[in-house]
Design a protein around this motif. Structure first.
Motif, PDB file in Angstrom:
ATOM      1  N   TYR A   1     -56.339 -17.441 103.986  1.00 15.23           N
ATOM      2  CA  TYR A   1     -55.985 -18.837 104.224  1.00 15.23           C
ATOM      3  C   TYR A   1     -54.782 -19.161 103.336  1.00 15.23           C
ATOM      4  CZ  TYR A   1     -60.785 -18.842 105.984  1.00 15.23           C
ATOM      5  OH  TYR A   1     -61.940 -18.548 106.654  1.00 15.23           O
ATOM      6  N   VAL A   2     -53.769 -19.813 103.919  1.00 14.57           N
ATOM      7  CA  VAL A   2     -52.511 -20.081 103.230  1.00 14.57           C
ATOM      8  C   VAL A   2     -52.241 -21.579 103.256  1.00 14.57           C
ATOM      9  CG1 VAL A   2     -50.044 -19.515 103.120  1.00 14.57           C
ATOM     10  CG2 VAL A   2     -51.662 -17.854 104.071  1.00 14.57           C
ATOM     11  N   ASN A   3     -51.768 -22.131 102.127  1.00 10.24           N
ATOM     12  CA  ASN A   3     -51.480 -23.560 102.127  1.00 10.24           C
ATOM     13  C   ASN A   3     -50.172 -23.862 102.848  1.00 10.24           C
ATOM     14  OD1 ASN A   3     -49.522 -22.806 100.275  1.00 10.24           O
ATOM     15  ND2 ASN A   3     -50.255 -24.130  98.623  1.00 10.24           N
ATOM     16  N   GLU A   4     -49.888 -25.150 103.017  1.00 11.11           N
ATOM     17  CA  GLU A   4     -48.796 -25.574 103.896  1.00 11.11           C
ATOM     18  C   GLU A   4     -47.433 -25.104 103.417  1.00 11.11           C
ATOM     19  OE1 GLU A   4     -47.182 -29.694 106.060  1.00 11.11           O
ATOM     20  OE2 GLU A   4     -48.701 -29.780 104.487  1.00 11.11           O
ATOM     21  N   ASN A   5     -47.187 -25.133 102.111  1.00 12.32           N
ATOM     22  CA  ASN A   5     -45.859 -24.719 101.630  1.00 12.32           C
ATOM     23  C   ASN A   5     -45.801 -23.252 101.216  1.00 12.32           C
ATOM     24  OD1 ASN A   5     -47.212 -24.684  99.205  1.00 12.32           O
ATOM     25  ND2 ASN A   5     -46.141 -26.438  98.322  1.00 12.32           N
ATOM     26  N   LYS A   6     -46.829 -22.511 101.575  1.00  7.87           N
ATOM     27  CA  LYS A   6     -46.870 -21.062 101.376  1.00  7.87           C
ATOM     28  C   LYS A   6     -46.751 -20.663  99.904  1.00  7.87           C
ATOM     29  CE  LYS A   6     -45.036 -20.173 105.993  1.00  7.87           C
ATOM     30  NZ  LYS A   6     -44.146 -19.386 106.842  1.00  7.87           N
ATOM     31  N   SER A   7     -47.301 -21.525  99.037  1.00  4.47           N
ATOM     32  CA  SER A   7     -47.253 -21.241  97.609  1.00  4.47           C
ATOM     33  C   SER A   7     -48.555 -20.647  97.091  1.00  4.47           C
ATOM     34  CB  SER A   7     -46.938 -22.515  96.829  1.00  4.47           C
ATOM     35  OG  SER A   7     -47.979 -23.479  96.994  1.00  4.47           O
ATOM     36  N   GLN A   8     -49.608 -20.703  97.896  1.00  3.52           N
ATOM     37  CA  GLN A   8     -50.901 -20.184  97.448  1.00  3.52           C
ATOM     38  C   GLN A   8     -51.714 -19.725  98.648  1.00  3.52           C
ATOM     39  OE1 GLN A   8     -53.810 -22.851  95.539  1.00  3.52           O
ATOM     40  NE2 GLN A   8     -53.955 -21.386  93.858  1.00  3.52           N
ATOM     41  N   ALA A   9     -52.519 -18.690  98.439  1.00  3.98           N
ATOM     42  CA  ALA A   9     -53.388 -18.175  99.499  1.00  3.98           C
ATOM     43  C   ALA A   9     -54.627 -17.558  98.867  1.00  3.98           C
ATOM     44  CB  ALA A   9     -52.651 -17.134 100.344  1.00  3.98           C
ATOM     45  N   VAL A  10     -55.680 -17.437  99.672  1.00  4.50           N
ATOM     46  CA  VAL A  10     -56.880 -16.729  99.244  1.00  4.50           C
ATOM     47  C   VAL A  10     -57.240 -15.735 100.343  1.00  4.50           C
ATOM     48  CG1 VAL A  10     -58.435 -18.514 100.152  1.00  4.50           C
ATOM     49  CG2 VAL A  10     -59.241 -16.957  98.369  1.00  4.50           C
ATOM     50  N   MET A  11     -57.575 -14.519  99.952  1.00  2.00           N
ATOM     51  CA  MET A  11     -57.850 -13.432 100.889  1.00  2.00           C
ATOM     52  C   MET A  11     -59.263 -12.905 100.647  1.00  2.00           C
ATOM     53  SD  MET A  11     -55.790  -9.825 101.115  1.00  2.00           S
ATOM     54  CE  MET A  11     -56.375  -8.404 102.058  1.00  2.00           C
ATOM     55  N   PHE A  12     -60.052 -12.833 101.703  1.00  2.00           N
ATOM     56  CA  PHE A  12     -61.422 -12.326 101.648  1.00  2.00           C
ATOM     57  C   PHE A  12     -61.483 -10.989 102.381  1.00  2.00           C
ATOM     58  CE2 PHE A  12     -61.661 -16.927 101.503  1.00  2.00           C
ATOM     59  CZ  PHE A  12     -62.627 -17.184 100.540  1.00  2.00           C
ATOM     60  N   SER A  13     -62.106  -9.998 101.766  1.00  2.00           N
ATOM     61  CA  SER A  13     -62.291  -8.697 102.408  1.00  2.00           C
ATOM     62  C   SER A  13     -63.727  -8.231 102.186  1.00  2.00           C
ATOM     63  CB  SER A  13     -61.310  -7.667 101.848  1.00  2.00           C
ATOM     64  OG  SER A  13     -59.967  -8.088 102.062  1.00  2.00           O
TER      65      SER A  13
ATOM     66  N   ILE B   1     -69.093 -21.043  92.390  1.00  2.15           N
ATOM     67  CA  ILE B   1     -68.980 -22.412  92.911  1.00  2.15           C
ATOM     68  C   ILE B   1     -67.783 -23.109  92.274  1.00  2.15           C
ATOM     69  CG2 ILE B   1     -70.109 -24.673  92.952  1.00  2.15           C
ATOM     70  CD1 ILE B   1     -72.797 -23.081  93.121  1.00  2.15           C
ATOM     71  N   LYS B   2     -67.581 -22.881  90.980  1.00  6.39           N
ATOM     72  CA  LYS B   2     -66.417 -23.457  90.312  1.00  6.39           C
ATOM     73  C   LYS B   2     -65.130 -22.893  90.907  1.00  6.39           C
ATOM     74  CE  LYS B   2     -64.496 -24.308  85.707  1.00  6.39           C
ATOM     75  NZ  LYS B   2     -64.670 -24.082  84.247  1.00  6.39           N
ATOM     76  N   ASN B   3     -65.102 -21.586  91.168  1.00  4.79           N
ATOM     77  CA  ASN B   3     -63.933 -20.983  91.815  1.00  4.79           C
ATOM     78  C   ASN B   3     -63.704 -21.579  93.203  1.00  4.79           C
ATOM     79  OD1 ASN B   3     -63.286 -19.241  89.717  1.00  4.79           O
ATOM     80  ND2 ASN B   3     -64.525 -17.556  90.519  1.00  4.79           N
ATOM     81  N   TYR B   4     -64.812 -21.729  93.958  1.00  2.00           N
ATOM     82  CA  TYR B   4     -64.701 -22.297  95.310  1.00  2.00           C
ATOM     83  C   TYR B   4     -64.078 -23.686  95.260  1.00  2.00           C
ATOM     84  CZ  TYR B   4     -66.022 -24.225  99.849  1.00  2.00           C
ATOM     85  OH  TYR B   4     -66.000 -24.826 101.091  1.00  2.00           O
ATOM     86  N   ASN B   5     -64.528 -24.504  94.325  1.00  5.02           N
ATOM     87  CA  ASN B   5     -63.953 -25.839  94.210  1.00  5.02           C
ATOM     88  C   ASN B   5     -62.469 -25.779  93.870  1.00  5.02           C
ATOM     89  OD1 ASN B   5     -66.291 -27.289  94.839  1.00  5.02           O
ATOM     90  ND2 ASN B   5     -67.045 -27.177  92.729  1.00  5.02           N
ATOM     91  N   GLY B   6     -62.045 -24.674  93.239  1.00  2.91           N
ATOM     92  CA  GLY B   6     -60.634 -24.502  92.942  1.00  2.91           C
ATOM     93  C   GLY B   6     -59.799 -24.114  94.137  1.00  2.91           C
ATOM     94  N   PHE B   7     -60.383 -23.306  95.046  1.00  2.00           N
ATOM     95  CA  PHE B   7     -59.585 -22.860  96.200  1.00  2.00           C
ATOM     96  C   PHE B   7     -60.055 -23.427  97.536  1.00  2.00           C
ATOM     97  CE2 PHE B   7     -62.626 -19.158  95.838  1.00  2.00           C
ATOM     98  CZ  PHE B   7     -63.247 -19.296  97.069  1.00  2.00           C
ATOM     99  N   LYS B   8     -61.078 -24.289  97.553  1.00  2.00           N
ATOM    100  CA  LYS B   8     -61.620 -24.728  98.844  1.00  2.00           C
ATOM    101  C   LYS B   8     -60.603 -25.487  99.676  1.00  2.00           C
ATOM    102  CE  LYS B   8     -63.933 -29.157  97.875  1.00  2.00           C
ATOM    103  NZ  LYS B   8     -65.208 -29.903  98.016  1.00  2.00           N
ATOM    104  N   ASN B   9     -59.633 -26.125  99.016  1.00  2.00           N
ATOM    105  CA  ASN B   9     -58.603 -26.813  99.801  1.00  2.00           C
ATOM    106  C   ASN B   9     -57.821 -25.826 100.652  1.00  2.00           C
ATOM    107  OD1 ASN B   9     -57.397 -29.482 100.307  1.00  2.00           O
ATOM    108  ND2 ASN B   9     -55.541 -28.517  99.537  1.00  2.00           N
ATOM    109  N   LEU B  10     -57.661 -24.606 100.160  1.00  3.07           N
ATOM    110  CA  LEU B  10     -57.008 -23.556 100.951  1.00  3.07           C
ATOM    111  C   LEU B  10     -57.833 -23.216 102.190  1.00  3.07           C
ATOM    112  CD1 LEU B  10     -55.914 -21.064  98.144  1.00  3.07           C
ATOM    113  CD2 LEU B  10     -54.381 -22.405  99.602  1.00  3.07           C
ATOM    114  N   VAL B  11     -59.146 -23.068 102.000  1.00  2.00           N
ATOM    115  CA  VAL B  11     -60.028 -22.688 103.097  1.00  2.00           C
ATOM    116  C   VAL B  11     -60.165 -23.824 104.104  1.00  2.00           C
ATOM    117  CG1 VAL B  11     -62.385 -22.033 103.711  1.00  2.00           C
ATOM    118  CG2 VAL B  11     -61.292 -21.016 101.710  1.00  2.00           C
ATOM    119  N   LEU B  12     -60.417 -25.034 103.602  1.00  2.82           N
ATOM    120  CA  LEU B  12     -60.697 -26.152 104.498  1.00  2.82           C
ATOM    121  C   LEU B  12     -59.447 -26.687 105.175  1.00  2.82           C
ATOM    122  CD1 LEU B  12     -63.292 -28.184 102.387  1.00  2.82           C
ATOM    123  CD2 LEU B  12     -63.698 -26.312 103.990  1.00  2.82           C
TER     124      LEU B  12
END
Length: 730
Positions: free
Chosen positions: A641-653, A610-621
């Protein structure tokens, strides 16, 4: 930031080349749909395709085609009427004030408004004999290649007219081959896709359920041109009829192998009377057009939805703990207080109290009584909802509540006192669905009651921070005593019910504009872009088995951004909790478990996750979604999911097949949406045991490498879900 604002209002806006010809282009950044008048001033749809550089060229398009239609009358009409020389499936059927059922529509004028990259074109058509007006509306988000279109029908005749069919859109395409993907299903199996090549005749996708209208078939569709739909290539249209009641979408391959799409409210038992001077606005058909496959079409639609349609689409979402699977109907204040403490302990934002909190004379101890009696059950909650709201506040979490205000049980004070408020045939036996009947929202008194259910909760407990709005019944024995008393045709009931519900929601949002609300309907029975004007999110399905959810969320993602999808960790499925949490983290995360029943290791993992999710949820949402590997084509699935300036992403497999294969991902999965010139570190997060993953230590790759070679998440039967965080290295 300076914003360039333009406003253009031009009547008779068109490119005219001769006295008898008018050309009207509806253009996005990349595409155009073009209408043209003939010598009799009828309006034809003559082009759909890539936008031409010179608008003057549109005048020559129709001359390149030879589609004789004398045997059908009208094929490519902008809005096909019935009863004259047309023999094709109509978009409009009207019984005029004198009983005549023939309609002709001629072009009258066109106007266009433009503001900040959004244009609205209005094309006015008139019947030359009857004083009937039809206005075709096209709202275009230019840079997103998204179009919203609807029709307005205005009765200026001498008396009442009756609309037998009143479509929102009447599209026409001349491409060689057409493939349709539509989404059918049933309870717990919502949004199941079927792709088929369209052949001559009419393929119909429709609903007659009245409420929870998209349970068996949805108003969402994908049309692929020339070839079956592909994720990253080919011309596609991803569309939806934004209507929360009965719908009908017809895909008509005519005798010349062209495609006509007629979409709107289902005319089944729904002829609609208009008095003199009245206007009827149809729901919107919304679609995104892409020349680079369904991936780009979805991303365009997601961007449009978040910025222009979904309530608080660019805002935050609350993680939550729901008590339903932990307690069902069996709870009391002490048990709920413990769950509220667990909400805080595990790191979630809100506690949601589900069904069973109301009813006294007919207590809500199961689903066959109490629905409609929205007073706290004194035995379960002797201190009322206010006590629980204070308990939540004391634990520094928020409090939410479940309601189902459109429905009623026969065993309820509401039904005993107001049997006339229920939709039911007076001469037929009552037919129940899940022990429920539907309240008659055509009736203003019922609308006041439903609004009052919500208003009373907030008036007494203004710190309630979330509403889960459920709807579990369909409409049987459709009959309204209110319509009968008012002398209004019973054929209004399906339409007026939905419009009555919208009026209630408008009142709620006027008084309570910011409270997040979830659409629920026994699962995915309701999810459309008209409802999402009033709701922040929806519940995709009661099926929360995480493997099934991979497929469900994949299919919903063609049309809806992740911020709109509620994804909960539950007791469904035999997968480990890491797998469940990882799947649920691809949307708005929630938990529907008894936290006390988690093992120590599961609890500690959940807190970290949950703590991790709160860290990357802006990427997902709020990030841009890319579907990487389809579970329909592989034994695994992958989404990023990739942020607007392409500086961060999260990948689920994820492993998505139960077949035993020791090493599932034998090849790397290519990432998308990054900057090829940037360097990125890749590391694994959401590990069940800290330090156990193969990518715990970050590895640096170029964006070029990640998008052209890819990375292997090493999915296997022993490693069934992997979450990778991708960060730019500067």
């Amino acid at each position: 930031m300076n914003i360039r604002t333009t406003l253009v209002i031009i009547c008779f806006l068109a490119i005219s080349f001769c006295e008898s010809q008018t050309i009207i282009p509806i253009e996005t950044k990349d595409f155009s749909m073009v209408f043209k008048t003939d010598a009799q001033n009828r309006l034809w749809n003559v082009y759909f395709g890539k936008k031409l550089k010179n608008q003057s060229d549109y005048a020559e398009v129709d001359k390149q085609y030879y589609f004789p239609d004398a045997n059908a009358g009208i094929s490519n009409s902008a809005y096909t009427p019935s009863g004259t020389w047309n023999l094709s499936e109509p978009a409009l059927m009207v019984k005029h004030h004198d009983g005549n059922r023939s309609t002709e529509l001629l072009f009258h004028d066109v106007s266009k408004e433009e503001l900040d990259g959004i244009s609205v074109t209005k094309i006015k058509l008139l019947d030359p004999v009857y004083n009937l007006k039809v206005v075709l509306n096209y709202k275009v988000w230019h840079d997103l290649n998204v179009v919203e279109q609807w029709a307005e029908i205005v009765n200026n005749e001498k008396g009442k007219i009756e609309l037998g069919k009143y479509a929102s859109a009447n599209l026409f395409f001349t491409n060689k081959d057409f493939y349709l993907t539509h989404f059918q299903g049933e309870y717990l199996r919502e949004m199941m896709p079927t792709e088929e090549k369209l052949t001559q005749g009419i393929k119909t996708v429709e609903s007659k359920l009245g409420t929870r209208a998209m349970l068996l078939g949805t108003p969402n569709f994908i049309v692929s041109f020339e070839n079956p739909a592909q994720e990253d290539s080919g011309l596609v249209m991803v569309g939806q009829l934004a209507w929360s009641g009965n719908f009908k979408i017809e895909f008509d391959i005519d005798s010349n192998k062209n495609l006509r799409v007629i979409a709107g409210i289902n005319p089944y038992e729904s002829s609609y009377g208009l008095q003199k001077g009245e206007r009827f606005k149809t729901p919107s058909l919304i679609y995104s057009i892409s020349k680079s496959g369904t991936g780009l079409a979805s991303r365009q639609l997601h961007s449009w939805a978040k910025s222009h349609r979904v309530l608080n689409g660019n805002g935050d979402r609350l993680t939550l703990l729901n008590n339903w699977e932990a307690t069902y109907f069996d709870f009391n204040e002490n048990k709920l207080s413990e769950l509220i403490k667990n909400t805080k302990n595990i790191g979630l934002d809100l506690f949601l109290l589900d069904d069973g909190w109301f009813g006294n004379k007919y207590p809500r101890n199961n689903d066959d009584a109490g629905l409609g009696d929205w007073q706290e059950n004194k035995k379960k909650l002797p201190s009322g909802l206010g006590y629980l709201v204070k308990e939540a506040e004391k634990n520094d979490v928020k409090f939410g509540i479940w309601i189902e205000p459109e429905m009623v049980n026969p065993e309820s004070e509401l039904f005993k006192n107001h049997p006339d408020w229920v939709i039911k045939q007076p001469e037929r036996s009552i037919k129940l669905y899940r022990n429920q009947m539907v309240l008659d929202l055509t009736n203003p008194d019922v609308q006041d009651f439903v609004f009052g259910v919500v208003d009373d909760i907030f008036t007494k407990n203004p710190k309630v921070a979330f509403v889960k709005w459920d709807c579990n019944a369909v409409i049987y024995n459709a009959y309204s005593s209110y319509l009968e008393d008012k002398g209004i045709s019973q054929t209004h009931i399906y339409v007026d019910y939905v419009q009555g519900l919208y009026r209630v929601l408008e009142r709620i949002r006027k008084k309570y504009p910011d409270v997040p609300m979830m659409l629920c309907s026994g699962g995915g029975g309701r999810a459309d872009y008209e409802f999402l004007k009033y709701f922040t999110e929806f519940w995709p399905s009661d099926n929360t088995d995480p493997i099934e959810r991979i497929f469900l969320q994949w299919n919903y993602s063609y049309f809806f951004p992740a911020i709109t999808m509620d994804c909960h960790v539950t007791n469904w499925g035999k997968q480990p909790i890491k797998y469940k949490v990882d799947v649920a983290s691809m949307g708005k995360l929630g938990f529907d478990v008894d936290v006390d029943h988690l093992s120590k290791e599961e609890l500690e993992f959940s807190k970290r996750a949950i703590k991790n999710y709160n860290g990357f949820k802006n990427l997902v949402l709020h990030g841009t979604q890319y579907r990487l590997a389809s579970p329909y084509q592989n034994p695994f699935a992958s989404v990023m999911y990739v942020n607007e300036n392409k500086s961060q992403a999260v990948m689920f497999s994820f492993l998505s097949s139960n077949r035993f294969i020791e090493r599932i991902t034998k090849r790397p999965i290519k990432l998308k949406g990054l900057n090829s010139d940037k360097k990125y570190s890749v590391r694994e997060i959401n590990l069940f045991q800290e330090g156990e993953g193969s990518l715990v230590n970050p590895v640096v790759y170029s964006g070029d490498f990640l998008m052209n070679v890819g990375i292997n998440p090493e999915i296997s039967v022993k490693r069934t879900s992997v979450v990778l965080l991708v960060d730019e290295v500067k």
